[in-house]
Design a protein around this motif. Sequence first.
Motif, mmCIF file in Angstrom:
data_model
loop_
_atom_site.group_PDB
_atom_site.id
_atom_site.type_symbol
_atom_site.label_atom_id
_atom_site.label_comp_id
_atom_site.label_asym_id
_atom_site.label_seq_id
_atom_site.Cartn_x
_atom_site.Cartn_y
_atom_site.Cartn_z
ATOM 1 N N ILE A 20 -7.348 2.511 -5.110
ATOM 2 C CA ILE A 20 -6.221 2.016 -4.319
ATOM 3 C C ILE A 20 -6.641 1.889 -2.851
ATOM 4 C CG2 ILE A 20 -4.461 2.989 -5.847
ATOM 5 C CD1 ILE A 20 -4.088 5.273 -3.824
ATOM 6 N N LEU A 21 -5.847 1.135 -2.114
ATOM 7 C CA LEU A 21 -6.065 1.009 -0.674
ATOM 8 C C LEU A 21 -5.370 2.188 -0.001
ATOM 9 C CD1 LEU A 21 -7.185 -0.593 1.706
ATOM 10 C CD2 LEU A 21 -5.089 -1.964 1.684
ATOM 11 N N ARG A 22 -6.166 3.115 0.501
ATOM 12 C CA ARG A 22 -5.609 4.328 1.098
ATOM 13 C C ARG A 22 -5.567 4.202 2.611
ATOM 14 N NH1 ARG A 22 -8.849 5.912 -2.722
ATOM 15 N NH2 ARG A 22 -7.988 7.053 -4.498
ATOM 16 N N GLY A 23 -4.359 4.088 3.112
ATOM 17 C CA GLY A 23 -4.169 4.133 4.544
ATOM 18 C C GLY A 23 -3.488 5.449 4.863
ATOM 19 N N GLN A 24 -2.177 5.357 5.086
ATOM 20 C CA GLN A 24 -1.432 6.582 5.395
ATOM 21 C C GLN A 24 -0.676 7.128 4.193
ATOM 22 O OE1 GLN A 24 0.795 6.248 9.062
ATOM 23 N NE2 GLN A 24 -1.028 5.673 10.220
ATOM 24 N N ILE A 25 -0.883 6.523 3.010
ATOM 25 C CA ILE A 25 -0.338 7.140 1.802
ATOM 26 C C ILE A 25 -0.963 8.529 1.670
ATOM 27 C CG2 ILE A 25 -2.106 6.036 0.334
ATOM 28 C CD1 ILE A 25 -0.002 6.057 -1.929
ATOM 29 N N PHE A 83 -5.141 10.919 14.508
ATOM 30 C CA PHE A 83 -6.388 10.719 13.764
ATOM 31 C C PHE A 83 -6.135 10.333 12.304
ATOM 32 C CE2 PHE A 83 -8.675 13.376 17.083
ATOM 33 C CZ PHE A 83 -9.439 12.322 17.554
ATOM 34 N N LYS A 84 -4.899 9.904 11.975
ATOM 35 C CA LYS A 84 -4.618 9.363 10.643
ATOM 36 C C LYS A 84 -5.368 8.042 10.442
ATOM 37 C CE LYS A 84 0.165 10.956 9.853
ATOM 38 N NZ LYS A 84 1.562 10.478 9.786
ATOM 39 N N GLU A 85 -5.520 7.680 9.168
ATOM 40 C CA GLU A 85 -6.094 6.372 8.818
ATOM 41 C C GLU A 85 -5.137 5.265 9.245
ATOM 42 O OE1 GLU A 85 -8.441 4.324 8.547
ATOM 43 O OE2 GLU A 85 -9.448 5.185 6.786
ATOM 44 N N LEU A 86 -5.628 4.033 9.244
ATOM 45 C CA LEU A 86 -4.799 2.875 9.568
ATOM 46 C C LEU A 86 -3.651 2.748 8.569
ATOM 47 C CD1 LEU A 86 -6.030 -0.449 10.909
ATOM 48 C CD2 LEU A 86 -4.571 -0.567 8.917
ATOM 49 N N ASN A 87 -2.497 2.322 9.061
ATOM 50 C CA ASN A 87 -1.337 2.097 8.205
ATOM 51 C C ASN A 87 -1.378 0.656 7.690
ATOM 52 O OD1 ASN A 87 1.150 1.721 7.042
ATOM 53 N ND2 ASN A 87 2.341 2.462 8.770
ATOM 54 N N PHE A 88 -1.595 0.517 6.375
ATOM 55 C CA PHE A 88 -1.714 -0.818 5.784
ATOM 56 C C PHE A 88 -0.374 -1.418 5.363
ATOM 57 C CE2 PHE A 88 -6.077 0.757 5.237
ATOM 58 C CZ PHE A 88 -6.796 -0.332 5.693
ATOM 59 N N GLY A 89 0.726 -0.801 5.762
ATOM 60 C CA GLY A 89 2.047 -1.382 5.509
ATOM 61 C C GLY A 89 2.320 -1.612 4.034
ATOM 62 N N ASP A 90 2.704 -2.854 3.687
ATOM 63 C CA ASP A 90 3.064 -3.177 2.304
ATOM 64 C C ASP A 90 1.889 -3.014 1.343
ATOM 65 O OD1 ASP A 90 5.488 -3.825 3.402
ATOM 66 O OD2 ASP A 90 5.290 -5.995 3.131
ATOM 67 N N TRP A 91 0.673 -3.060 1.855
ATOM 68 C CA TRP A 91 -0.511 -2.934 0.997
ATOM 69 C C TRP A 91 -0.880 -1.474 0.699
ATOM 70 C CZ3 TRP A 91 -4.147 -6.714 4.146
ATOM 71 C CH2 TRP A 91 -3.642 -8.025 4.034
ATOM 72 N N ASP A 92 -0.367 -0.566 1.514
ATOM 73 C CA ASP A 92 -0.791 0.832 1.444
ATOM 74 C C ASP A 92 -0.456 1.458 0.082
ATOM 75 O OD1 ASP A 92 -1.670 3.395 2.442
ATOM 76 O OD2 ASP A 92 -1.036 2.757 4.433
ATOM 77 N N GLY A 93 -1.478 2.027 -0.558
ATOM 78 C CA GLY A 93 -1.268 2.720 -1.828
ATOM 79 C C GLY A 93 -1.308 1.823 -3.054
ATOM 80 N N GLN A 94 -1.427 0.492 -2.854
ATOM 81 C CA GLN A 94 -1.492 -0.440 -3.981
ATOM 82 C C GLN A 94 -2.924 -0.462 -4.546
ATOM 83 O OE1 GLN A 94 1.112 -2.411 -5.084
ATOM 84 N NE2 GLN A 94 2.544 -1.674 -3.545
ATOM 85 N N THR A 95 -3.030 -0.712 -5.852
ATOM 86 C CA THR A 95 -4.373 -0.873 -6.420
ATOM 87 C C THR A 95 -4.968 -2.189 -5.923
ATOM 88 O OG1 THR A 95 -3.670 -2.097 -8.386
ATOM 89 C CG2 THR A 95 -3.657 0.336 -8.542
ATOM 90 N N GLU A 123 -0.082 -1.765 10.578
ATOM 91 C CA GLU A 123 -0.554 -1.492 11.938
ATOM 92 C C GLU A 123 -1.663 -2.468 12.313
ATOM 93 O OE1 GLU A 123 -1.917 2.609 14.233
ATOM 94 O OE2 GLU A 123 -2.372 2.381 12.093
ATOM 95 N N SER A 124 -1.573 -3.032 13.501
ATOM 96 C CA SER A 124 -2.642 -3.912 13.948
ATOM 97 C C SER A 124 -3.886 -3.088 14.270
ATOM 98 C CB SER A 124 -2.211 -4.694 15.191
ATOM 99 O OG SER A 124 -2.149 -3.831 16.323
ATOM 100 N N MET A 125 -5.054 -3.731 14.202
ATOM 101 C CA MET A 125 -6.294 -3.032 14.553
ATOM 102 C C MET A 125 -6.267 -2.608 16.017
ATOM 103 S SD MET A 125 -8.555 -2.359 12.244
ATOM 104 C CE MET A 125 -10.215 -2.421 12.909
#
Length: 206
Positions: A20-25, A83-95, A123-125
Amino acid sequence: MMQTTKVILLRHGECQGGNILRGQIDVALTEQGEQQMQTALSTLFLDGFSSDVLVSSPLIRCAKVAQQLAEEYGLEFALEDRFKELNFGDWDGQTFDTLYQHYAQELDSYWANPWKIPPPNGESMQAFESRIGAAWQAMLEAHQGQCVLLVTHGGVIRHLMAKALGVSQASGFYTSLKLPYAATVEIDVLHDGDKQYMSLNWGKRT
């Protein structure tokens, strides 16, 4: 007076949830992931490493093992939200399979130049790099001349490596930095008055 602050960056181990895409999940480590971190930490301490303070992302894949380590070695311990990872919004936690079924074009564009457009509702870069920079500066000011162990995420570490190398907004640079689970990276910061000079240290630690 010139001083050097030594920062050891430790990436978290393998996580639950699969591909999965792990951001702030907030997902926990697998049993193997916990073992990877313990092995990395054991290697550090066997090499004669000693830390003045341990700083960690509050996400559980970093914070759980970090807190255990701080208690075991009697280290000053702090959680730093920035120091959290980037927040990928709607993509966060999806496979990744699901993401490429629904967002293939957007994902390809994002990976090609993540500074151009943020993930949907994410979150923007620029915002990501700004908060990492602020957290980094605050940490250096609080622990100047000390040795800091920072437990955090792949994206955070890659940005700090790029910062140390003087690279900014270079498409493809992040993905070219291979960073396995539980990898350690050392950054030395030389303080000369108000000036700071960062260097990546690939040599054996002393």
